[in-house]
Design an enzyme around this catalytic site. Structure first.
Site, short mmCIF file in Angstrom:
data_model
loop_
_atom_site.label_atom_id
_atom_site.label_comp_id
_atom_site.label_asym_id
_atom_site.label_seq_id
_atom_site.Cartn_x
_atom_site.Cartn_y
_atom_site.Cartn_z
N ASP A 149 -45.04 -51.03 -18.80
CA ASP A 149 -43.95 -50.39 -18.05
C ASP A 149 -43.42 -51.33 -16.97
O ASP A 149 -42.21 -51.54 -16.82
CB ASP A 149 -44.36 -49.02 -17.47
N ASP A 174 -36.44 -55.38 -28.45
CA ASP A 174 -35.06 -54.87 -28.40
C ASP A 174 -34.50 -55.04 -26.98
O ASP A 174 -33.35 -55.43 -26.78
CB ASP A 174 -34.99 -53.39 -28.81
N TYR A 186 -49.00 -48.96 -36.21
CA TYR A 186 -48.31 -49.15 -37.48
C TYR A 186 -49.23 -49.03 -38.70
O TYR A 186 -48.79 -49.21 -39.82
CB TYR A 186 -47.63 -50.52 -37.50
N ASP A 239 -42.48 -54.18 -30.54
CA ASP A 239 -41.24 -53.68 -31.15
C ASP A 239 -40.26 -53.28 -30.05
O ASP A 239 -39.09 -53.65 -30.07
CB ASP A 239 -41.55 -52.48 -32.06
N LYS A 284 -51.41 -51.34 -21.93
CA LYS A 284 -51.39 -50.13 -21.10
C LYS A 284 -52.85 -49.71 -20.92
O LYS A 284 -53.24 -48.58 -21.17
CB LYS A 284 -50.54 -49.06 -21.82
C1 IPM Z 1 -38.44 -54.32 -36.27
C2 IPM Z 1 -38.13 -52.94 -36.80
C3 IPM Z 1 -39.26 -52.41 -37.65
C4 IPM Z 1 -40.48 -52.27 -36.76
C5 IPM Z 1 -38.99 -51.10 -38.39
C6 IPM Z 1 -37.73 -51.14 -39.20
C7 IPM Z 1 -40.14 -50.72 -39.28
O1 IPM Z 1 -37.80 -52.08 -35.77
O2 IPM Z 1 -38.69 -55.24 -37.08
O3 IPM Z 1 -38.41 -54.52 -35.05
O4 IPM Z 1 -40.69 -51.23 -36.14
O5 IPM Z 1 -41.25 -53.22 -36.71
MN MN Z 2 -37.60 -53.07 -33.87
#
Ligand code: IPM
Ligand code: MN
Ligand code: NAD
Length: 382
Positions: free
Chosen positions: A253, A281, A167, A277, A218
């Site tokens: 993984d 999710d 990032y 990140d 990794k």
């Molecule tokens: C998160 C989002 C952000 C990230 C994006 C929007 C920059 O996906 O907060 O998880 O990648 O950190």
């Molecule tokens: Mn995210």
């Protein structure tokens, strides 16, 4: 420069300030306790605006002793006057506010995503909010897509490094638009950055009476970058103070497989920015989806930022269908951080009851709109 030497604020070359370790106002902690906490609110774009309105409704209903000030940093503002973050924006947040509550940023009208980068990643990087704490907690079995999984089986926290890695925006393109095009994006890992996030994870485990910290990388392929993570993790884990904590490792993984196969095994997971990140999710899916997931972007002792894990979900925006629970639970997390635990626990209990009674939006099995769901929770806590 304005405050250097007066309030113990260091100044930084970009005109950005933050407090020293012991700001003078700590001399009167009892006085500070009675003051209302100051929250900067940045609703942002899309459903960010709707879920933050819902969270504010609940914060007001629980009568939390806070003062909230809204900031219009968003795609709308950028498209209106070209501003992403005003010149003294981050300095103002650091100096004048205890925490920040953010919705989400991202708008199809800004395809470069420049405003989101400057506002959201700007906050994380320039305010040095190095620990992205993302709790993964299943509130009701009906919300989990896995068979036979109960709330007690999904209860862990992902600690994501938040200021380094892929990032950092280090890289470039060469011969763009030609058949020989080259694109490079560097993965930046510093000893300081890796060590502080790993220490944060161990401290988090100790403070929450947890016994297991797992580091994921990794390093079988990224031998330089993640070799550093390996060495630092082993060093920190070997310290006497961490003797009671079981330290383990999984390649990312394999971790994805295990999070789905048997989420019971995890307590604290620490990982780099990019993997954090992605796996948060996946972890959100275990909780009922992105609409349920909360997070905090923290630098201990400094103004920290709290936001739901989800984005601005453009297709849902303006329809009163977005699930506000992630934002409401984020508000509770923020209130706890501010020392307002009673208010935070009231909100968490109300969300739990709403989920059990299906007083929720459709994505988690209910029939309410965003506003109506927030109203139900607000009535419960007031
Ligand atoms: C998160 C989002 C952000 C990230 C994006 C929007 C920059 O996906 O907060 O998880 O990648 O950190
Ligand atoms: Mn995210
Ligand atoms: P998203 O999180 O907006 O949506 C992903 C999926 O989850 C979609 O199917 C969406 O409908 C669903 N979803 C998300 N939040 C929900 C909620 N509260 N209730 C019900 N369903 C919900 O991610 P995306 O579609 O990849 O990104 C959309 C925009 O948001 C992009 O511009 C992206 O960069 C941005 N984004 C911002 C943040 C942030 O500001 N923290 C986080 C992630 C994505």
């Amino acid at each position: 420069m304005r405050f250097a030497g007066i309030q113990g604020l260091h100044d930084y070359p970009d005109g950005f300030f933050w407090p020293s370790a012991a700001p003078p106002d700590m001399v009167f902690p009892e006085l500070k306790m009675k003051q209302k906490k100051k929250i900067a609110v940045v609703p942002g774009d899309g459903i960010g605006k709707e879920v933050i309105a819902a969270a504010l409704r609940v914060i007001r209903a629980v009568k939390a002793p806070v003062e909230m000030t809204e900031f219009d940093w968003s795609a709308d503002r950028y498209l209106k006057d070209g501003t992403t973050v005003p010149a003294d924006g981050f300095a103002t947040l650091s100096r004048d506010f205890d925490t920040i509550l953010l919705g989400a940023l991202g708008d199809p009208r800004v395809p470069t995503n420049i405003h989101a980068k400057e506002i959201l990643l700007g906050m994380r990087f320039k305010m040095d909010l190095y620990a992205n704490v993302r709790p993964v907690k299943l509130l009701d079995a009906s919300l989990c897509p896995l068979k036979g999984v109960e709330p007690k089986d999904v209860d862990f926290t992902i600690i994501r490094e938040n200021t380094e890695g892929l990032y950092c925006d280090v890289g470039g393109v060469f011969k763009q638009g030609t058949a020989e095009e080259v694109a490079v994006q560097e993965d930046v890992n510093t000893r300081k950055g890796v060590e502080r996030i790993i220490r944060y994870a161990f401290d988090y485990a100790r403070n929450h009476e947890l016994k297991k910290v797992l580091m994921s990388d990794k390093s079988n392929v990224l031998t330089y970058a993640h070799g550093l993570w390996q060495r630092v993790f082993k060093e920190v884990a070997a310290e006497k103070v961490h003797a009671s904590i079981e330290a383990s490792h999984m390649y990312v993984d394999a971790l994805c497989l295990q999070m789905v196969r048997d989420p019971r095994q995890f307590q604290v997971i620490v990982t780099n920015n990019m993997f954090g990140d992605i796996i948060t999710d996946l972890a959100a899916a275990l909780q009922g989806g992105l609409g349920m997931a909360a997070s905090g972007n923290i630098h201990p002792g400094r103004t920290s930022m709290f936001e739901p894990v989800h984005g601005s979900a453009p297709p849902l925006a303006g329809k009163n269908v977005a699930n506000p629970m992630g934002a409401i639970l984020t508000a509770a997390m923020m209130l706890k951080h501010l020392g307002l635990s009673a208010e935070a626990e009231k909100i968490e209990a109300a969300v739990l009851e709403a989920v059990r009674l299906k007083k929720t939006t459709a994505d988690v099995g209910g029939g309410l709109g965003t506003k109506e769901c927030a109203e139900w929770v607000a009535n419960k806590v007031s």
